[in-house]
Write a protein that holds these residues in place. Structure first.
Motif, PDB file in Angstrom:
ATOM      1  N   ASP A   1      13.006  -9.768  53.767  1.00  0.00           N
ATOM      2  CA  ASP A   1      14.346  -9.995  54.307  1.00  0.00           C
ATOM      3  C   ASP A   1      15.369  -9.822  53.192  1.00  0.00           C
ATOM      4  O   ASP A   1      15.462 -10.648  52.288  1.00  0.00           O
ATOM      5  N   GLU A   2      16.101  -8.733  53.240  1.00  0.00           N
ATOM      6  CA  GLU A   2      17.153  -8.405  52.267  1.00  0.00           C
ATOM      7  C   GLU A   2      16.686  -8.523  50.818  1.00  0.00           C
ATOM      8  O   GLU A   2      17.191  -9.345  50.055  1.00  0.00           O
TER       9      GLU A   2
ATOM     10  N   THR B   1      16.474 -11.625  61.257  1.00  0.00           N
ATOM     11  CA  THR B   1      15.704 -12.733  60.682  1.00  0.00           C
ATOM     12  C   THR B   1      14.901 -13.445  61.771  1.00  0.00           C
ATOM     13  O   THR B   1      13.744 -13.841  61.550  1.00  0.00           O
TER      14      THR B   1
ATOM     15  N   GLN C   1      15.153 -14.542  53.213  1.00  0.00           N
ATOM     16  CA  GLN C   1      16.483 -13.986  52.955  1.00  0.00           C
ATOM     17  C   GLN C   1      17.093 -14.582  51.687  1.00  0.00           C
ATOM     18  O   GLN C   1      17.617 -13.861  50.853  1.00  0.00           O
TER      19      GLN C   1
END
Ligand SMILES: Nc1ncnc2c1ncn2[C@@H]1O[C@H](COP(=O)(O)OP(=O)(O)OP(=O)(O)O)[C@@H](O)[C@H]1O
Ligand SMILES: [Mg+2]
Lengths: 387, 263
Positions: free
Chosen positions: B175-176, B46, B92
């Motif tokens: 992010d994810e 991140t 995220q």
């Protein structure tokens, strides 16, 4: 609650009553029903607004001169409340300093009124405090056509300056509120201290005429009242247009997630400064209308306490609803004037109770709460079908 | 900057309070590449995205983004400027505007300051079509009038990806993106990533190894702020250092859990 919700609330009415639902009817009929219902709903939603406007237009017929002048004052408050709602209810920034913008507009126009009252002589408070000559920055305000735009330009400029500095350093939330409160404190202290230029604690008062006509004349008062109503209606329509545009969605987006706004390519500092400036300009006009009709503008009317009162109008009426703050400003101010006619000392207790009550019991305010109630009732009616 | 690279990070180091998170990192992405970035918790994934988007400034190093031939020095610009040049990011934890409808979320994103006054006008035909197409692509057409806050976790992830798509970001940093999704939802997301990766560069940070195995061509493994290994998934998986890193990490975790249970 906000206009975005309003859109949602229209939905239940659209097909209400067509028990079989949308798929049973031909597309054309469906659209016809939809638009009919939509019109019906718009009418339903606009009915209270139209009634409110009618009441304001007819008020001079029914109210005594004294009551009418009170109402005129409350309507100037309503304009400020609307202005605060844009910044707080939509963009999510709690300003505790709108008294300053209101005051700057008020002072700007008072500078015109005072010079007209002095008929070319030095304004009285200046000679009392030893000035012999009119300060340079006062002179252009002798012209109303200079002063009128200045009632908007000066507050907007201050808002632009403060806003840009604050927002560019990414100051948000409670820190923004504290800074605006400090601004209210600083400006009111500054105005008290600069007696020769601002009239000090007493402010600027003893106005006589506007455009050469005596302010005490009935027709002048009536005209000023209608101008106030017109400014309120115009501000309302402008605000409504603004918040239903994509710019308005962006304001709500800022309230939801400022970081995400940055990450879709906007500079939040620009958007926030823009809406604060617009709000300050509206407040400035309100201040000018206030000074003219109430006959005074002074530091006590623009400092920390009035600024907080302004926020309470919005909270009580219902932030994020546009109509709510108008209702809130009028009702709270009316309650204040009738209660403090009897016992002025107790008003602050009532006021405190009102604020706490509205925050705890009715967080959506009067209008927000009423809307929630009506949509709840509608939803429970048989035949309701969500589209 | 090499011909085919859209992003180059050279010798980037970041430390928070003396704790090194990225350690002289070198990293780059090609045009039209779908890259996966994996690594244990706290590896600095991140943080790397924070650097590329201008959110965090490194202590040292250089980062360049190629914007149709002109080289943008990432470290000299603010986030919103980089977004306008074409770096889009999904966070995220999903970040969407919860009190706006799904449609409104995309409508404010679609004409982002191409012209500053555009937001005062109604959405134009072209942008409207783009929004509707994108909704179709991510499967949210039926929810377009619903509040984004009422969407499921997975749907919010799609909405956030849709925001990047309507903005025509050139480099998508995700992010994810499949966190909190059911298996069929993951499948759909994987297909979506493949299809958008055809004409854009996409960097996907992911923990779910099964998902990575299924959809990744090239994988970069980040560990302790450094690139530990890079290449096709099959090779990376067999890299002893990678196994060591993940194993060590898991062992530590297992030990921690055991000791926590003991108390
Ligand atoms: N702003 C910050 N201040 C201090 N430490 C930070 C900050 N941001 C990240 N860190 C630390 O840097 C390290 C790397 O964090 P980062 O979020 O980049 O890891 P990650 O690879 O994304 O992990 P995860 O898989 O858990 O998301 C962590 O140890 C984290 O605690
Ligand atoms: Mg992470």
């Amino acid at each position: 609650m906000n206009s975005v919700n309003d859109e949602r609330m229209k939905a239940p009415l659209i097909l209400e009553g067509t028990a079989a639902g949308p798929h049973a009817t031909e597309p054309d009929t469906r659209n016809a029903i939809r638009s009919q219902r939509h019109l019906g709903h718009v009418a339903l939603q606009s009915a209270p607004l139209a009634l409110g406007l009618l009441a304001l237009l007819l008020a001079p017929v029914f109210l005594s001169d004294f009551r009418l002048s009170l109402l005129a004052k409350f309507l100037t408050y309503a304009i400020v409340a609307l202005a605060i709602d844009l910044v707080w209810g939509y963009a999510g920034m709690l300003s505790l300093g709108h008294g300053v913008f209101f005051g700057l507009g008020g002072y700007a126009f008072a500078m015109y009124l005072k010079q007209e009252a002095s008929r070319g002589a030095l304004p009285d408070f200046m000679s009392w405090s030893g000035l012999t000559e009119l300060p340079v920055f006062w002179a252009p305000f002798a012209n109303a056509w200079f002063a009128i735009p200045m009632t908007m330009i000066i507050p907007a400029a201050v808002a632009g300056l403060v806003g840009y500095m604050v927002f560019n350093s990414r100051i948000t939330g409670v820190y923004f509120s504290i800074i605006t409160q400090a601004l209210a404190l600083i400006v009111s202290i500054l105005f008290i201290g600069q007696q020769p230029y601002t009239g000090g604690t007493n402010g600027i008062t003893n106005f006589q005429t506007i455009f050469g006509r005596a302010l005490i004349l009935d027709d002048v008062r009536l005209t000023l009242y209608y101008v106030t109503v017109a400014v309120l209606v115009l501000s309302f329509l402008l605000s409504r247009w603004l918040i239903s545009s994509r710019f308005g969605w962006l304001l709500v987006a800022l309230r939801d997630d400022e970081n995400r706004v940055r990450f879709i390519g906007y500079n939040p500092a620009h958007i926030k400064t823009a809406i604060l400036m617009f709000s300050a300009a509206l407040s400035g006009v309100a201040g000018a209308l206030f000074a003219t009709q109430v006959g005074i503008i002074s530091p006590a009317l623009i400092g920390v306490v009035p600024s907080i009162e302004m926020v309470v109008w919005v909270a009580v009426g219902g932030r994020g609803t546009l109509v709510g703050p108008i209702v809130g400003a009028i009702l709270v101010s009316a309650a204040k004037s009738s209660l403090s006619e009897g016992s002025p000392d107790y008003w602050s207790y009532y006021f405190g109770a009102l604020f706490i009550g509205s925050v705890l019991v009715f967080p959506q305010g009067i209008v927000g709460g009423a809307r929630q109630l009506s949509s709840f009732v509608r939803r429970r009616r048989p035949g309701y079908r969500r589209v | 900057m090499p011909e085919n690279k859209i992003l180059v990070c050279e010798d980037v180091s970041v430390a928070f309070d003396g704790f090194t998170v990225l350690d002289h990192l070198n990293f780059s992405i090609d045009y039209a590449e779908l890259r996966f970035l994996i690594g244990p918790n706290g590896a600095g994934k991140t943080t790397l995205l924070d650097i590329i988007t201008g959110k965090t400034r490194p202590q040292s190093g250089r980062v360049f983004f190629d914007c149709s031939g002109t080289q943008v020095d990432v470290l000299r610009h603010q986030e919103h400027y980089l977004v306008r040049r074409g770096i889009g990011r999904k966070f995220q934890t999903p970040a969407v505007f919860s009190s706006l409808t799904v449609f409104q979320n995309l409508a404010v994103a679609v004409s982002y300051l191409r012209n500053p006054t555009a937001v005062f006008r109604a959405i134009n035909r072209q942008d409207f079509a783009k929004v509707m197409d994108t909704l179709e692509k991510v499967g949210l057409t039926a929810r377009s009038e619903d509040k984004a806050g009422s969407l499921s976790h997975g749907e919010q992830q799609w909405l956030e990806i849709a925001i990047l798509l309507v903005q025509e970001s050139k480099l998508l940093l995700l992010d994810e993106p499949v966190a909190g999704m059911t298996r069929p939802e993951r499948e759909r997301t994987g297909e979506l990533l493949r299809s958008i990766g055809n004409d854009r560069s996409v960097l996907v940070v992911e923990h779910d190894m099964e998902f990575v195995r299924q959809f990744a061509n090239t994988v970069t493994v980040l560990h302790l702020g450094k690139v530990l290994s890079e290449g096709p998934m099959e090779l990376v998986q067999q890299d002893p250092e990678v196994i060591q890193a993940y194993l060590g990490h898991n062992k530590a975790r297992v030990l921690q859990d055991a000791s926590a249970a003991g108390h």
